[in-house]
Motif scaffolding. Structure first.
Motif, PDB file in Angstrom:
ATOM      1  N   VAL A 221       0.853  -1.195   0.000  1.00 16.84           N
ATOM      2  CA  VAL A 221       0.000   0.000   0.000  1.00 16.84           C
ATOM      3  C   VAL A 221       0.888   1.244   0.000  1.00 16.84           C
ATOM      4  O   VAL A 221       1.687   1.429   0.924  1.00 16.84           O
ATOM      5  CB  VAL A 221      -0.930   0.020   1.230  1.00 16.84           C
ATOM      6  CG1 VAL A 221      -1.784   1.283   1.235  1.00 16.84           C
ATOM      7  CG2 VAL A 221      -1.797  -1.227   1.245  1.00 16.84           C
ATOM      8  N   PRO A 222       0.769   2.129  -1.007  1.00 15.30           N
ATOM      9  CA  PRO A 222       1.589   3.346  -1.024  1.00 15.30           C
ATOM     10  C   PRO A 222       1.226   4.267   0.136  1.00 15.30           C
ATOM     11  O   PRO A 222       0.040   4.540   0.381  1.00 15.30           O
ATOM     12  CB  PRO A 222       1.248   3.992  -2.370  1.00 15.30           C
ATOM     13  CG  PRO A 222       0.661   2.889  -3.192  1.00 15.30           C
ATOM     14  CD  PRO A 222      -0.032   1.982  -2.228  1.00 15.30           C
ATOM     15  N   VAL A 223       2.235   4.736   0.856  1.00 12.74           N
ATOM     16  CA  VAL A 223       2.010   5.638   1.987  1.00 12.74           C
ATOM     17  C   VAL A 223       2.721   6.973   1.808  1.00 12.74           C
ATOM     18  O   VAL A 223       2.465   7.914   2.553  1.00 12.74           O
ATOM     19  CB  VAL A 223       2.466   4.990   3.313  1.00 12.74           C
ATOM     20  CG1 VAL A 223       1.635   3.755   3.620  1.00 12.74           C
ATOM     21  CG2 VAL A 223       3.948   4.634   3.266  1.00 12.74           C
ATOM     22  N   PHE A 224       3.616   7.069   0.817  1.00 19.77           N
ATOM     23  CA  PHE A 224       4.323   8.328   0.583  1.00 19.77           C
ATOM     24  C   PHE A 224       4.739   8.381  -0.885  1.00 19.77           C
ATOM     25  O   PHE A 224       5.118   7.368  -1.468  1.00 19.77           O
ATOM     26  CB  PHE A 224       5.559   8.424   1.477  1.00 19.77           C
ATOM     27  CG  PHE A 224       6.298   9.729   1.351  1.00 19.77           C
ATOM     28  CD1 PHE A 224       5.902  10.838   2.076  1.00 19.77           C
ATOM     29  CD2 PHE A 224       7.374   9.843   0.489  1.00 19.77           C
ATOM     30  CE1 PHE A 224       6.573  12.039   1.951  1.00 19.77           C
ATOM     31  CE2 PHE A 224       8.052  11.038   0.362  1.00 19.77           C
ATOM     32  CZ  PHE A 224       7.648  12.150   1.097  1.00 19.77           C
ATOM     33  N   TYR A 225       4.638   9.590  -1.462  1.00 21.63           N
ATOM     34  CA  TYR A 225       4.980   9.759  -2.872  1.00 21.63           C
ATOM     35  C   TYR A 225       5.706  11.078  -3.076  1.00 21.63           C
ATOM     36  O   TYR A 225       5.391  12.082  -2.412  1.00 21.63           O
ATOM     37  CB  TYR A 225       3.713   9.745  -3.732  1.00 21.63           C
ATOM     38  CG  TYR A 225       3.955  10.225  -5.149  1.00 21.63           C
ATOM     39  CD1 TYR A 225       4.568   9.398  -6.088  1.00 21.63           C
ATOM     40  CD2 TYR A 225       3.584  11.512  -5.538  1.00 21.63           C
ATOM     41  CE1 TYR A 225       4.805   9.831  -7.386  1.00 21.63           C
ATOM     42  CE2 TYR A 225       3.818  11.961  -6.831  1.00 21.63           C
ATOM     43  CZ  TYR A 225       4.428  11.118  -7.752  1.00 21.63           C
ATOM     44  OH  TYR A 225       4.669  11.559  -9.028  1.00 21.63           O
ATOM     45  N   THR A 226       6.673  11.069  -3.981  1.00 20.38           N
ATOM     46  CA  THR A 226       7.316  12.306  -4.412  1.00 20.38           C
ATOM     47  C   THR A 226       7.633  12.175  -5.893  1.00 20.38           C
ATOM     48  O   THR A 226       8.135  11.139  -6.349  1.00 20.38           O
ATOM     49  CB  THR A 226       8.601  12.589  -3.617  1.00 20.38           C
ATOM     50  OG1 THR A 226       9.203  13.804  -4.095  1.00 20.38           O
ATOM     51  CG2 THR A 226       9.607  11.476  -3.739  1.00 20.38           C
TER      52      THR A 226
END
Length: 747
Positions: A221-226
């Motif tokens: 599950v993605p929890v942080f993106y940049t």
């Protein structure tokens, strides 16, 4: 020099260990790695913190040969001399420099110096990295090239996968659709956490790592993106930037977060800005400074707070500096300051549990058998129980010591000189000059007896101002004092050795002859000899005082037995029991320690560590008449790793004659650490006052989770300080740490 890496999100260190195996959308499973280990027989080295993406196909320094030889082994080899092609088919293995390549088929172009590997490609490096690929084309002595669908296992067993990997000129590396994780993962299951990026590029010239479209995923599950980030590669020791913040919560600050910005002024100088933003007290300004010289360094840290409730300025300063003047002299200073007794506890800063803070400056010299020191001391009381103590300032104190070379009989002289000036807040002061000259003769007889003869003469000169003596009289003036002493020590160790153990029993006798003179206590203040307690560490010493202001007058004989055992059955075990006989009942140490009569109390210790499940240390003092315990100190840890307990207990009998330990003290400290599961553990501790006004002094609990790639800690602590000015007695905290990347949490 400390290494600092800027903070740009949870993936700021994505490629710190980017040399493993995996596909673009999956991580290699433990089953695959196990098979590889059996196939290659490679013993993986221990984890190295220097492993990173820059290690992939990084050539060794040039060898003497311009084109090192290539070694082939295969089921079938074809050599086309016209085209300069060598084709190897079936269980192919090729070795060159520090690389070993295995594949179903390998084509080597001798003219172009290229190696093309097809089918189940495995590349081994002597660093311990293992690379898997469907197709690889290697050039420039196999140090450059391209690979598709790579999977990599690094020396520290972290894993990386990518659709393509290319290493080109100027050591430039590019990965597409990259996945990184240090966590173990089963087939068809996502690891606990992993990092994905569409593109990762390492520029060796600028020493930067760039990312595009990067995610941190927890169980898929993605929890942080940049969309983009850049940071220095691991070869950069220091560069300015933001560090991971810290979070905290207590009753004084409320909820708080501490931001951190690191400014690298140069390779030898840096500044850290770390203010705290709190919900209840606003901003706490803080920072740290470090500078390194050729012969020393300076470091300082501090904080400042304007308390909105009390309108008081509060703060602290910790500073240390050291400078080597030359090959013989070293100067250093250690400054420790807090504005009030509760400030360090309120902000949960270092030294918060100290009874007092000591600031010191010194200049020390070393030359063969000579030692000299010029020092100054200042004390800041933190303990609420010592709030009425008269704080001294020692400025300056000078000491010098010389030990001569032994003569033909082994005898040597020891000469020391000491000066000190002590000032108190109530204008009481004293200046002291002391000289001690001693002659020492050690001797070992043919029968194994060990003797040591010591003859010493101590001379003191004091100037005292406004001294309130024990008779409540003020004394001012000069006092001179001379104290001779002769001592003889005898030991006879008996050793019994077997195949499984070795035991040593050693009777000890120490005789001291000295006059029964007065210590001039009505004229000389006791500044450095107040900590008086007859115990196992000093009963067999010629001088049982820790300082210069009091002389160990009177003649006595001390005797004891020391026993120790080392072996496979009992492990390491030792015991000591000793007593003294005083020829004069009025000698100074016995009076101060509360002894009466010619025989002193019994003192001893017992230590036992028979195996890894038990460690036991007990020190005691028994009344000579009824054998009741007057002093007891116990420390023990026991149990297996799954359930380990630590217990310590200390007891002092009330002693009205002692200037420090005049009240009964009973204190029990217990801690327990239990492994709930393979990954979860809990720790509990409590420090309990068992004397009058008993109750808990402090307590706390820690709940921890730790696996191969993650560590999480939840803690709650309570300090039951009796200081009414201390507000932050209850503290909650949490720390999250991703291994190889860093973490965020409480201090």
């Amino acid at each position: 020099m400390t290494k600092h890496l800027p903070f740009f999100g949870f993936i700021s260190l994505l490629m710190v260990l980017f040399v493993s195996r995996a596909k673009a959308d999956s991580i290699v499973t433990p089953d695959t790695q196990s098979a590889i280990d059996k196939t290659t027989g490679v013993k993986r080295p221990r984890i190295s913190p220097a492993v990173n993406i820059t290690d992939v196909f990084t050539p060794k320094p040039p060898t003497d040969k311009e084109n090192p030889e290539i070694y082939f082994s295969a089921d079938e080899v074809e050599n086309n001399q016209e085209l300069s092609l060598i084709t190897a088919i079936g269980n192919v293995e090729i070795i060159r420099d520090n690389y070993t390549v295995k594949a179903d088929k390998i084509i080597y172009n001798q003219k172009e110096d290229t190696v093309t590997a097809v089918g189940d490609v495995v590349i081994l490096e002597d660093t311990g990295h293992v690379v898997f690929s469907d197709y690889a084309e290697l050039t420039d002595r196999m140090t450059k090239g391209e690979m598709k669908n790579i999977k990599m296992i690094m020396a520290d067993k972290t894993r990386v996968a990518a659709s393509t990997f290319r290493r080109g000129d100027k050591d430039k590396k590019i990965m597409t659709n990259a996945v990184y994780s240090p966590c173990d993962a089963c087939r068809e299951e996502d690891p606990l956490w992993q990092i994905k990026a569409r593109k990762v590029e390492h520029n060796a010239e600028t020493k930067d790592v760039h990312y595009q479209n990067a995610f941190v995923e927890v169980k898929g599950v993605p929890v942080f993106y940049t969309p983009f980030l850049s940071h220095p590669d691991p070869t950069v020791k220091r560069r300015s930037g933001f560090l991971f913040p810290r979070i905290m919560s207590n009753q004084y600050l409320g909820a708080a977060i501490q931001g951190q910005y690191f400014w690298s002024i140069s390779d030898q100088e840096d500044v850290l800005f770390n203010p705290i933003l709190s919900s209840d007290k606003g901003i706490v300004y803080g920072g740290a400074y470090n500078k390194y010289f050729t012969r020393g360094h300076v470091s300082a840290s501090g904080s400042f707070l304007r308390d909105s409730d009390s309108s008081k300025d509060r703060g602290n300063l910790f500073a240390y500096g050291r400078y080597e003047v030359n090959d013989y002299w070293v100067a250093d200073t250690d400054i420790n300051y807090a504005s009030d007794n509760a400030y360090l506890k309120d902000l949960s800063l270092p030294k918060k549990d100290d009874t007092w803070l000591t600031s010191r400056a010194s200049l020390q010299g070393f030359d063969n058998r000579n030692y000299a020191a010029l020092e100054a001391y200042y004390y800041k009381i933190l303990s609420y129980d010592l709030r009425y103590a008269n704080r001294p300032m020692v400025l300056p104190t000078f000491s010098y010591e010389n030990i001569s070379d032994p003569n033909r009989y082994g005898a040597y002289n020891k000469n020391s000189f000491s000066m000190a000036s002590v000032y108190h807040e109530d204008d009481n002061s004293s200046q002291r000059a002391t000289m001690i000259n001693s002659w020492n003769l050690p001797y070992t007889s043919p029968y194994g007896e060990k003797y040591k003869l010591v003859a010493s003469l101590k001379s003191d000169l004091y100037y005292v101002d406004n001294y309130l003596n024990p008779e409540n009289e003020i004394y001012d003036g000069t006092v001179a004092r001379i104290f001779p002493q002769v001592g003889l020590e005898w030991r006879l160790p008996f050793i019994r050795a077997t195949e499984d153990s070795r035991q040593i029993i050693e009777p000890i006798i120490v005789a001291a002859v000295a006059p029964n003179q007065s210590n001039e206590a009505d004229k000389i203040p006791n500044e450095d000899s107040q900590d008086v307690e007859l115990n196992d560490t000093n009963i067999l010493n010629l001088d049982r005082y820790s300082g210069y202001d009091r002389n160990d007058t009177g003649s006595r004989i001390s005797y004891g037995v020391n026993w120790s055992s080392y072996g496979n059955i009992l492990g390491r075990t030792s015991a000591l029991l000793a007593q003294s006989y005083e020829f004069s009942k009025d000698e100074s140490f016995a009076e101060t320690d509360g002894q009466n009569g010619s025989f002193t109390d019994y003192v001893g210790r017992v230590y036992a560590s028979p195996n890894e499940y038990l460690d036991f240390n007990y020190r005691f003092k028994l009344d000579k008449d009824d054998y009741s315990v007057t002093y007891s100190e116990l420390a023990s840890s026991f149990g297996p790793k799954i359930l380990r307990m630590y217990v310590s207990y200390i007891y002092f009998q009330a002693n009205e004659t002692s200037s420090i330990r005049n009240a009964e003290r009973k204190e029990l400290y217990t801690s327990l650490r239990a492994m709930l599961t393979k990954n979860w553990s809990i720790s509990l501790y409590n420090r309990q006052n068992m004397a009058q006004n008993s109750g808990s002094l402090e307590m706390g609990a820690f709940l921890s989770y730790e696996d191969e790639c993650t560590k999480v800690i939840f803690n709650v602590e309570k300090d039951n300080s009796n200081d009414p000015n201390y507000e932050g007695d209850l503290t909650f905290g949490a720390t999250f740490f991703l291994k190889t990347l860093g973490g965020i949490g409480t201090k």
